[in-house]
Design an enzyme around this catalytic site. Sequence first.
Site, PDB file in Angstrom:
ATOM      1  N   GLY A  46     -13.196  34.441  17.955  1.00 53.75           N
ATOM      2  CA  GLY A  46     -11.785  34.296  17.598  1.00 53.75           C
ATOM      3  C   GLY A  46     -11.464  33.162  16.645  1.00 53.75           C
ATOM      4  O   GLY A  46     -10.560  33.276  15.816  1.00 53.75           O
ATOM      5  N   GLU A 101     -10.826  25.841  18.492  1.00 54.42           N
ATOM      6  CA  GLU A 101     -10.545  27.026  19.313  1.00 54.42           C
ATOM      7  C   GLU A 101      -9.350  27.781  18.752  1.00 54.42           C
ATOM      8  O   GLU A 101      -8.463  27.189  18.145  1.00 54.42           O
ATOM      9  CB  GLU A 101     -10.220  26.590  20.755  1.00 54.42           C
ATOM     10  CG  GLU A 101     -11.287  26.943  21.763  1.00 54.42           C
ATOM     11  CD  GLU A 101     -11.411  28.449  22.067  1.00 54.42           C
ATOM     12  OE1 GLU A 101     -11.244  29.292  21.163  1.00 54.42           O
ATOM     13  OE2 GLU A 101     -11.688  28.767  23.225  1.00 54.42           O
ATOM     14  N   ASP A 102      -9.348  29.084  18.979  1.00 49.59           N
ATOM     15  CA  ASP A 102      -8.224  29.898  18.522  1.00 49.59           C
ATOM     16  C   ASP A 102      -7.001  29.719  19.412  1.00 49.59           C
ATOM     17  O   ASP A 102      -5.909  29.442  18.944  1.00 49.59           O
ATOM     18  CB  ASP A 102      -8.626  31.382  18.449  1.00 49.59           C
ATOM     19  CG  ASP A 102      -9.319  31.888  19.715  1.00 49.59           C
ATOM     20  OD1 ASP A 102      -9.442  31.141  20.701  1.00 49.59           O
ATOM     21  OD2 ASP A 102      -9.754  33.059  19.714  1.00 49.59           O
ATOM     22  N   ASP A 105      -5.507  28.902  26.763  1.00 50.95           N
ATOM     23  CA  ASP A 105      -4.673  29.570  27.768  1.00 50.95           C
ATOM     24  C   ASP A 105      -4.732  28.703  29.026  1.00 50.95           C
ATOM     25  O   ASP A 105      -4.038  27.693  29.121  1.00 50.95           O
ATOM     26  CB  ASP A 105      -5.241  30.988  27.957  1.00 50.95           C
ATOM     27  CG  ASP A 105      -4.300  31.916  28.694  1.00 50.95           C
ATOM     28  OD1 ASP A 105      -3.520  31.416  29.519  1.00 50.95           O
ATOM     29  OD2 ASP A 105      -4.347  33.135  28.468  1.00 50.95           O
ATOM     30  N   LYS A 133      -0.929  28.318  24.685  1.00 56.49           N
ATOM     31  CA  LYS A 133       0.012  29.185  25.386  1.00 56.49           C
ATOM     32  C   LYS A 133       0.832  28.370  26.362  1.00 56.49           C
ATOM     33  O   LYS A 133       0.277  27.624  27.166  1.00 56.49           O
ATOM     34  CB  LYS A 133      -0.755  30.257  26.167  1.00 56.49           C
ATOM     35  CG  LYS A 133      -0.606  31.605  25.583  1.00 56.49           C
ATOM     36  CD  LYS A 133      -1.176  32.674  26.479  1.00 56.49           C
ATOM     37  CE  LYS A 133      -1.495  33.884  25.640  1.00 56.49           C
ATOM     38  NZ  LYS A 133      -1.991  35.002  26.456  1.00 56.49           N
ATOM     39  N   PHE A 155       0.609  38.652  25.131  1.00 54.45           N
ATOM     40  CA  PHE A 155      -0.707  38.880  24.525  1.00 54.45           C
ATOM     41  C   PHE A 155      -0.594  38.807  23.014  1.00 54.45           C
ATOM     42  O   PHE A 155       0.109  39.575  22.370  1.00 54.45           O
ATOM     43  CB  PHE A 155      -1.346  40.194  24.969  1.00 54.45           C
ATOM     44  CG  PHE A 155      -2.837  40.098  24.834  1.00 54.45           C
ATOM     45  CD1 PHE A 155      -3.603  39.522  25.833  1.00 54.45           C
ATOM     46  CD2 PHE A 155      -3.470  40.502  23.660  1.00 54.45           C
ATOM     47  CE1 PHE A 155      -4.984  39.360  25.683  1.00 54.45           C
ATOM     48  CE2 PHE A 155      -4.849  40.343  23.508  1.00 54.45           C
ATOM     49  CZ  PHE A 155      -5.605  39.778  24.520  1.00 54.45           C
ATOM     50  N   ASP A 162      -8.181  38.967  19.029  1.00 54.28           N
ATOM     51  CA  ASP A 162      -8.367  40.411  19.171  1.00 54.28           C
ATOM     52  C   ASP A 162      -7.801  40.947  20.477  1.00 54.28           C
ATOM     53  O   ASP A 162      -7.553  40.202  21.433  1.00 54.28           O
ATOM     54  CB  ASP A 162      -9.854  40.738  19.174  1.00 54.28           C
ATOM     55  CG  ASP A 162     -10.524  40.306  20.489  1.00 54.28           C
ATOM     56  OD1 ASP A 162     -10.358  39.137  20.879  1.00 54.28           O
ATOM     57  OD2 ASP A 162     -11.172  41.149  21.139  1.00 54.28           O
ATOM     58  N   ARG A 168      -8.257  41.507  14.647  1.00 51.98           N
ATOM     59  CA  ARG A 168      -8.679  40.168  14.193  1.00 51.98           C
ATOM     60  C   ARG A 168      -8.331  39.943  12.730  1.00 51.98           C
ATOM     61  O   ARG A 168      -8.154  38.817  12.290  1.00 51.98           O
ATOM     62  CB  ARG A 168     -10.199  40.003  14.354  1.00 51.98           C
ATOM     63  CG  ARG A 168     -10.679  39.915  15.794  1.00 51.98           C
ATOM     64  CD  ARG A 168     -12.106  39.369  15.809  1.00 51.98           C
ATOM     65  NE  ARG A 168     -12.816  39.632  17.054  1.00 51.98           N
ATOM     66  CZ  ARG A 168     -12.747  38.865  18.128  1.00 51.98           C
ATOM     67  NH1 ARG A 168     -12.010  37.786  18.121  1.00 51.98           N
ATOM     68  NH2 ARG A 168     -13.439  39.166  19.205  1.00 51.98           N
TER      69      ARG A 168
HETATM   70  P1  XMP Z   1      -8.718  30.127  28.805  1.00 55.03           P
HETATM   71  O1  XMP Z   1      -7.807  30.688  29.873  1.00 55.03           O
HETATM   72  O2  XMP Z   1     -10.087  29.836  29.339  1.00 55.03           O
HETATM   73  O3  XMP Z   1      -8.860  31.335  27.789  1.00 55.03           O
HETATM   74  O4  XMP Z   1      -8.091  28.946  28.112  1.00 55.03           O
HETATM   75  C1  XMP Z   1      -9.119  31.104  26.455  1.00 55.03           C
HETATM   76  C2  XMP Z   1      -9.728  32.319  25.819  1.00 55.03           C
HETATM   77  O5  XMP Z   1      -9.067  33.527  26.258  1.00 55.03           O
HETATM   78  C3  XMP Z   1      -8.783  34.363  25.172  1.00 55.03           C
HETATM   79  N1  XMP Z   1      -7.323  34.569  25.136  1.00 55.03           N
HETATM   80  C4  XMP Z   1      -6.675  35.383  24.304  1.00 55.03           C
HETATM   81  N2  XMP Z   1      -7.144  36.166  23.312  1.00 55.03           N
HETATM   82  N3  XMP Z   1      -4.938  36.868  22.851  1.00 55.03           N
HETATM   83  C5  XMP Z   1      -6.254  36.920  22.599  1.00 55.03           C
HETATM   84  O6  XMP Z   1      -6.659  37.640  21.696  1.00 55.03           O
HETATM   85  C6  XMP Z   1      -4.382  36.109  23.826  1.00 55.03           C
HETATM   86  O7  XMP Z   1      -3.178  36.110  24.010  1.00 55.03           O
HETATM   87  C7  XMP Z   1      -5.317  35.325  24.594  1.00 55.03           C
HETATM   88  N4  XMP Z   1      -5.158  34.449  25.615  1.00 55.03           N
HETATM   89  C8  XMP Z   1      -6.413  34.004  25.921  1.00 55.03           C
HETATM   90  C9  XMP Z   1      -9.307  33.675  23.949  1.00 55.03           C
HETATM   91  O8  XMP Z   1     -10.545  34.240  23.621  1.00 55.03           O
HETATM   92  C10 XMP Z   1      -9.518  32.251  24.329  1.00 55.03           C
HETATM   93  O9  XMP Z   1     -10.638  31.659  23.729  1.00 55.03           O
HETATM   94 MG    MG Z   2     -10.930  37.913  22.654  1.00 53.91          MG
END
Ligand code: XMP
Ligand code: MG
Length: 182
Positions: A46, A101-102, A105, A133, A155, A162, A168
Amino acid sequence: MEGLHPDVESIVLSEDDISQIVQRMGAEIGADYEGRNPLIVAVLRGAVVFTADLMRAIHCQLGVDFMAVSSYGDGTKSSGVVRIVKDLDTRIEGRDVLIVEDILDSGLTLSYLMKNLESRKPRSLEVAAFLVKDIPGKTPAVHPRYVGAHVPDAFIVGYGLDFAERYRNLPYIGVLKPEVYS
Ligand code: XMP
Ligand code: MG
């Protein structure tokens, strides 16, 4: 800009918004790391799009390397139990490391990754997250030094993010229509 993708409900960040954010973050990171030759660690897949733009907005010497992780869990929510699928090719002992990081969450994935990299004794370890988020009542496990923007708890796809490996390549950040994933 071309029309909105039919699976996207609304645009959260346009291409112009993204470019302004990236320039702002790049300038800040470049100033902070001047003379330190940081290693940018992009988390596959990502963060690739953001990293490619961000590194060109950082005007100090730097290196780049990639890691891939897969998280075990129930599929949709991250469990914090992470397996390294692709490790760095670069030694980071004594090096200033910046994880890119993208989206952050729960922060569980990143918190695992940071513990793992910390054990290799880098000189410093910081995080640049393009998106964070905002989940009411929840504080992420990691506090990134650099944050691009905060997004609502929906989402999000595009600009590297993705759903089932799709979207993507959208040049903007948008909210995926719930009917697409439910
Ligand atoms: P955590 O909860 O560990 O999750 O911080 C981070 C990873 O979860 C994916 N992620 C998303 N990917 N849309 C996405 O395409 C979203 O809204 C989303 N929320 C979490 C992402 O890969 C990230 O690295
Ligand atoms: Mg993903």
